[in-house]
Write an enzyme that holds these catalytic residues in place. Structure first.
Site, PDB file in Angstrom:
ATOM      1  N   ASP A  18       0.856  -1.205   0.000  1.00 42.97           N
ATOM      2  CA  ASP A  18       0.000   0.000   0.000  1.00 42.97           C
ATOM      3  C   ASP A  18       0.888   1.250   0.000  1.00 42.97           C
ATOM      4  OD1 ASP A  18      -0.798   0.491   3.549  1.00 42.97           O
ATOM      5  OD2 ASP A  18       0.966  -0.433   2.614  1.00 42.97           O
TER       6      ASP A  18
ATOM      7  N   ASN B 113      -2.402   2.783   3.436  1.00 41.62           N
ATOM      8  CA  ASN B 113      -1.831   4.110   3.735  1.00 41.62           C
ATOM      9  C   ASN B 113      -2.642   5.225   3.071  1.00 41.62           C
ATOM     10  OD1 ASN B 113       0.393   3.412   5.369  1.00 41.62           O
ATOM     11  ND2 ASN B 113       1.512   2.726   3.547  1.00 41.62           N
TER      12      ASN B 113
ATOM     13  N   ASP C  65       8.413  -1.781   6.046  1.00 41.10           N
ATOM     14  CA  ASP C  65       8.218  -2.755   4.962  1.00 41.10           C
ATOM     15  C   ASP C  65       9.534  -3.179   4.342  1.00 41.10           C
ATOM     16  OD1 ASP C  65       5.339  -0.820   3.938  1.00 41.10           O
ATOM     17  OD2 ASP C  65       5.542  -2.381   5.457  1.00 41.10           O
TER      18      ASP C  65
HETATM   19  O1  RIB Z   1       2.449   0.011  10.751  1.00 37.81           O
HETATM   20  C1  RIB Z   1       3.316   0.200   9.663  1.00 37.81           C
HETATM   21  C2  RIB Z   1       2.726  -0.352   8.405  1.00 37.81           C
HETATM   22  O2  RIB Z   1       1.539   0.357   8.070  1.00 37.81           O
HETATM   23  C3  RIB Z   1       3.647  -0.173   7.188  1.00 37.81           C
HETATM   24  O3  RIB Z   1       3.404  -1.210   6.275  1.00 37.81           O
HETATM   25  C4  RIB Z   1       3.204   1.130   6.616  1.00 37.81           C
HETATM   26  O4  RIB Z   1       3.498   1.232   5.207  1.00 37.81           O
HETATM   27  C5  RIB Z   1       1.727   1.048   6.836  1.00 37.81           C
HETATM   28  O5  RIB Z   1       1.178   0.263   5.776  1.00 37.81           O
HETATM   29 CA    CA Z   2       2.788  -0.639   3.999  1.00 39.84          CA
END
Ligand code: RIB
Ligand code: CA
Length: 314
Positions: free
Chosen positions: A9, A38, A239
């Site tokens: 995302d 996101n 990530d």
């Molecule tokens: O909590 C962090 C995660 O949530 C990561 O993957 C960030 O990109 C969001 O998607």
């Molecule tokens: Ca993410």
């Protein structure tokens, strides 16, 4: 080489994860699917196409997935990733022709056509992965392991109990964690320590390559947002750490634990309830990352972005 499918995302840290996967000699990136998280689905999809355009990898298939969780209302994170989902610098307009199939069907078909041994690397809410497992349980035998960014044992970020990816779609996470597929859970316990600090960002900016000169201001934006909200000294590359585990497994240390997903709690929706003492007697279902080798992670990030810079100099 590990064959992987990423589901993401983007998202600043998803962007770095895609870059590491695309640049690594250890990884054959079979495709990217996108999911709302996101930002809304239209934006995370467009961001994935923009990232691949920037790094000139128009060969990597991209398919768009769900625009929201299985049963709940979508929660997005503009306070962290901005209105575009990748605020902080101008990425190129997409010059990548995406697939017309839905992400779930792309995941299923890619796995069914394969001889197996494929890693799924979800770095957003688990909606696409959960539906693929429900729609085609036969694909489980083709999945080597799910290496996901999500959850936490002793940490949180979206509520006092939950991490964002699991919080957004806890029902999907429950399906994945109960699927029986081997899981490595790369959660906040290690990713909140995987900080690309403001000195690292300045060092990256001084690379002054076609990729690094865009990534540095993006991570500056992401780092400032995280500093403001969580007091971090830079950008937590959540990530990117999940992908790094496939590049060099020594980047984290894990413990094999039973993890349940809370889907009913008034205050605890999306909590990854890890049985660290074996109190429940339930069989472990996830290798949970609890220790980080930060210098090794740092080296992976710098070396792979440098490689992308060099690949565009030719
Ligand atoms: O909590 C962090 C995660 O949530 C990561 O993957 C960030 O990109 C969001 O998607
Ligand atoms: Ca993410």
């Amino acid at each position: 080489m590990k064959k992987i499918l990423m589901d993401c995302d983007p998202g600043h840290d998803d962007m770095v994860a895609i870059m590491l996967a695309a640049a690594s000699d250890e990884i054959d990136l079979l495709g990217i699917t996108t999911v709302a998280g996101n930002q809304i689905g239209e934006k995370t999809f467009r961001n994935a196409l923009r990232i691949l355009t920037l790094i000139n990898r128009k060969d990597i298939p991209v398919a768009r997935g769900f625009d929201g969780p299985l049963v709940r209302k979508l929660v997005v994170a503009p306070e962290i990733h901005g209105v575009s989902g990748l605020d902080g610098a101008d990425l190129p307009e997409p010059a990548v022709k995406p697939l017309k199939v839905h992400a779930v069907d792309f995941i299923i078909e890619t796995l069914r056509k394969s001889s197996g041994g494929i890693y799924l690397v979800p770095t957003g809410p688990l909606t696409n992965v959960a539906v693929a497992l429900l729609k085609a349980p036969d694909i489980k035998e083709k999945i080597e392991r799910i290496v996901l960014m999500g959850g936490a044992v002793f940490d949180s970020n979206t509520t006092p109990a939950a991490e964002f990816n699991i919080y957004v779609d806890p029902e999907a996470a429950k399906i994945v964690f109960e699927s029986g597929v081997p899981i490595t859970m790369v959660g906040l316990d290690v990713t909140d320590k995987a900080i690309f600090n403001f000195d690292d960002i300045e060092k990256l900016r001084q690379f002054n390559g076609k990729v690094s000169r865009v990534v540095a201001p993006l991570l500056k934006f992401f780092g400032n947002a995280n500093k403001e909200i969580y007091g971090f000294n830079g950008a937590p590359l959540h990530d990117a750490l999940a992908v790094s585990v496939l590049i060099n497994p020594d980047v984290v240390k894990t413990r094999f634990l039973h993890v349940d997903i809370e889907t009913k709690g008034e205050f605890t929706r999306g909590e990854t309830v890890a049985d660290v003492y074996g109190i429940t007697g339930k069989a472990p279902n996830a290798d949970v990352a609890l220790e980080l080798n930060l210098p090794l992670f740092n080296e992976i990030v710098f070396s792979h972005i440098k490689k992308l810079d060099e690949s565009l100099e030719i």
